[in-house]
Write an enzyme that holds these catalytic residues in place. Sequence first.
Site, PDB file in Angstrom:
ATOM      1  N   GLU A  81      -6.883 -69.643  75.840  1.00  0.00           N
ATOM      2  CA  GLU A  81      -6.960 -70.687  74.829  1.00  0.00           C
ATOM      3  C   GLU A  81      -6.800 -70.110  73.427  1.00  0.00           C
ATOM      4  O   GLU A  81      -7.274 -69.019  73.132  1.00  0.00           O
ATOM      5  CB  GLU A  81      -8.305 -71.416  74.927  1.00  0.00           C
ATOM      6  CG  GLU A  81      -8.384 -72.247  76.187  1.00  0.00           C
ATOM      7  CD  GLU A  81      -9.674 -73.037  76.324  1.00  0.00           C
ATOM      8  OE1 GLU A  81      -9.604 -74.154  76.843  1.00  0.00           O
ATOM      9  OE2 GLU A  81     -10.741 -72.552  75.928  1.00  0.00           O
TER      10      GLU A  81
ATOM     11  N   CYS B 278      -7.045 -69.230  65.522  1.00  0.00           N
ATOM     12  CA  CYS B 278      -8.065 -68.416  66.194  1.00  0.00           C
ATOM     13  C   CYS B 278      -7.454 -67.934  67.513  1.00  0.00           C
ATOM     14  O   CYS B 278      -7.145 -68.724  68.398  1.00  0.00           O
ATOM     15  CB  CYS B 278      -9.311 -69.266  66.425  1.00  0.00           C
ATOM     16  SG  CYS B 278     -10.641 -68.372  67.218  1.00  0.00           S
TER      17      CYS B 278
ATOM     18  N   CYS C 106     -14.080 -62.067  78.832  1.00  0.00           N
ATOM     19  CA  CYS C 106     -14.685 -61.049  77.970  1.00  0.00           C
ATOM     20  C   CYS C 106     -15.750 -60.325  78.782  1.00  0.00           C
ATOM     21  O   CYS C 106     -16.449 -60.937  79.584  1.00  0.00           O
ATOM     22  CB  CYS C 106     -15.317 -61.702  76.745  1.00  0.00           C
ATOM     23  SG  CYS C 106     -15.994 -60.527  75.544  1.00  0.00           S
TER      24      CYS C 106
ATOM     25  N   CYS D 181     -22.390 -61.697  75.960  1.00  0.00           N
ATOM     26  CA  CYS D 181     -23.417 -62.108  75.000  1.00  0.00           C
ATOM     27  C   CYS D 181     -24.130 -63.346  75.565  1.00  0.00           C
ATOM     28  O   CYS D 181     -23.494 -64.228  76.142  1.00  0.00           O
ATOM     29  CB  CYS D 181     -22.806 -62.388  73.631  1.00  0.00           C
ATOM     30  SG  CYS D 181     -22.042 -60.906  72.944  1.00  0.00           S
TER      31      CYS D 181
ATOM     32  N   CYS E 232     -22.840 -67.038  74.838  1.00  0.00           N
ATOM     33  CA  CYS E 232     -21.399 -67.297  74.760  1.00  0.00           C
ATOM     34  C   CYS E 232     -20.827 -67.668  76.121  1.00  0.00           C
ATOM     35  O   CYS E 232     -21.027 -66.953  77.105  1.00  0.00           O
ATOM     36  CB  CYS E 232     -20.687 -66.062  74.209  1.00  0.00           C
ATOM     37  SG  CYS E 232     -18.896 -66.265  74.090  1.00  0.00           S
TER      38      CYS E 232
ATOM     39  N   CYS F  35     -16.822 -72.194  68.477  1.00  0.00           N
ATOM     40  CA  CYS F  35     -17.161 -70.794  68.760  1.00  0.00           C
ATOM     41  C   CYS F  35     -17.904 -70.662  70.081  1.00  0.00           C
ATOM     42  O   CYS F  35     -18.869 -71.384  70.320  1.00  0.00           O
ATOM     43  CB  CYS F  35     -18.078 -70.227  67.685  1.00  0.00           C
ATOM     44  SG  CYS F  35     -17.340 -70.165  66.074  1.00  0.00           S
TER      45      CYS F  35
HETATM   46  N1  SAH Z   1     -15.968 -60.643  70.685  1.00  0.00           N
HETATM   47  C1  SAH Z   1     -15.776 -60.860  69.273  1.00  0.00           C
HETATM   48  C2  SAH Z   1     -14.855 -62.015  69.022  1.00  0.00           C
HETATM   49  C3  SAH Z   1     -15.421 -63.363  69.440  1.00  0.00           C
HETATM   50  S1  SAH Z   1     -15.678 -64.211  67.990  1.00  0.00           S
HETATM   51  C4  SAH Z   1     -17.126 -61.039  68.616  1.00  0.00           C
HETATM   52  O1  SAH Z   1     -18.121 -61.146  69.320  1.00  0.00           O
HETATM   53  O2  SAH Z   1     -17.199 -61.006  67.402  1.00  0.00           O
HETATM   54  C5  SAH Z   1     -16.571 -65.515  68.406  1.00  0.00           C
HETATM   55  C6  SAH Z   1     -17.777 -65.688  67.490  1.00  0.00           C
HETATM   56  O3  SAH Z   1     -18.434 -66.838  67.978  1.00  0.00           O
HETATM   57  C7  SAH Z   1     -18.742 -64.515  67.610  1.00  0.00           C
HETATM   58  O4  SAH Z   1     -19.422 -64.264  66.415  1.00  0.00           O
HETATM   59  C8  SAH Z   1     -19.684 -65.061  68.638  1.00  0.00           C
HETATM   60  O5  SAH Z   1     -20.914 -64.414  68.597  1.00  0.00           O
HETATM   61  C9  SAH Z   1     -19.769 -66.522  68.256  1.00  0.00           C
HETATM   62  N2  SAH Z   1     -20.285 -67.357  69.345  1.00  0.00           N
HETATM   63  C10 SAH Z   1     -20.237 -67.110  70.670  1.00  0.00           C
HETATM   64  N3  SAH Z   1     -20.835 -68.095  71.355  1.00  0.00           N
HETATM   65  C11 SAH Z   1     -21.273 -68.985  70.461  1.00  0.00           C
HETATM   66  C12 SAH Z   1     -21.964 -70.229  70.552  1.00  0.00           C
HETATM   67  N4  SAH Z   1     -22.320 -70.758  71.729  1.00  0.00           N
HETATM   68  N5  SAH Z   1     -22.243 -70.876  69.400  1.00  0.00           N
HETATM   69  C13 SAH Z   1     -21.868 -70.374  68.215  1.00  0.00           C
HETATM   70  N6  SAH Z   1     -21.212 -69.221  68.071  1.00  0.00           N
HETATM   71  C14 SAH Z   1     -20.920 -68.521  69.171  1.00  0.00           C
END
Ligand code: SAH
Length: 381
Positions: free
Chosen positions: A113, A126, A133, A137, A140, A356
């Site tokens: 996506e 984006c 991944c 986390c 996520c 995000c």
């Molecule tokens: N792996 C990289 C790129 C992903 S960016 C990174 O972690 O930075 C995506 C951003 O969205 C990251 O800051 C991640 O922590 C955030 N994110 C992930 N899940 C989310 C959620 N459920 N709500 C809000 N932000 C989220």
Amino acid sequence: MDNRGKMEEGRKVVYWPRDTVTSRLDLAELERPALESALAELGEERFRARQIFGWIYRRGVTELEAMTDLSRGLRTVLATRFTLTTPQVVTHERSSDGTQKLLLRLADGLEIESVFIPDTPAMTFCISTQAGCAMACAFCLTGKMGLVRNLTAGEIAGQVRVLADALSMRGTAFNIVLMGMGEPLHNYDETMKALRILTDEHGLALPPRRITLSTVGLLPGLERLAREPIMPNLAISLHAPSDLQRGQLVPLNRRYGIGDIIDVCKRFPVRARSRITFEYVLLAGVNDSIEDARALARLLAGVKSKVNLIPLNAAAGIPFDRPSDASIDRFAATLAERGVLVSVRKSRGRDIRAACGQLIVEGPRKSPAQQLAIAAFGRQP
Ligand code: SAH
């Protein structure tokens, strides 16, 4: 061609740059100097590479046949030696707030996506760097997929070509953020190669200041990045001010702790008038107290930084809640009082699951050992 590299069959497949079926070189996977060499080997003029780059990245052409300032004879020769792989648009969804999400199919059938976010204040694409991944986390959804595979440089840059076309934005200025699926520094070589392709002066010529690389803080990758000639803006997904808290949210923190990440950031060659962004997903009762805000401000003292607070985008299967608006404001105000530059990210595209951490597509799940092997070797062992 379509099932090239299908992994669920467990076949050993070399993906790119050579097309395994025809052994033609894939133009999408070539940096301009490599294309120049390939053309020179064929006895062709090197400047043809500039023309071809212009066609692919400026004009959005996806067929050699359409490159009409190359003679018909040359196009025929090129077609026997080169292909041009472009991700295919499967679905294109539009959110009520203007955000658009594209589901793209890659040459091996895998889907990823990419998202378009208008007016933030710039137009922003984006982009994903991996399918799935491996970072896992805790909040996520992409992390729940595990890593399916690394994207190639051509697939990463190809998303930009496809989005520019699908949104009729060729010739318009836009930013790209590597904040889609995947951890860019976990696919370091292909990500940097994609940035070299996208910034090439004869192609799209995207200025590095229009590119933001967001990372969870893979330390060896950050150290390498600090020495790169092409320097994107840096965003660090921090999410907590202490190792104890961060270790619960970002498993990688157990390997590379906050102190080391901040040290690298202090030494990082940040562009003049620019700052490192620290992303901080706010989770109710987990990392959103005033004490956390104070600790965060102390941590960032001496770093050229700004903080981007991201109120959690809640989803089924994510065991956290979004804090109340009052506690989001309180957290931001506590940082601001201490001189920290802070913004709150507005959630965009939630109605189409484009926000995000919400990018997720169906795919075969891999074990952690397979995920490491994929990241190390670019394919399944
Ligand atoms: N792996 C990289 C790129 C992903 S960016 C990174 O972690 O930075 C995506 C951003 O969205 C990251 O800051 C991640 O922590 C955030 N994110 C992930 N899940 C989310 C959620 N459920 N709500 C809000 N932000 C989220």
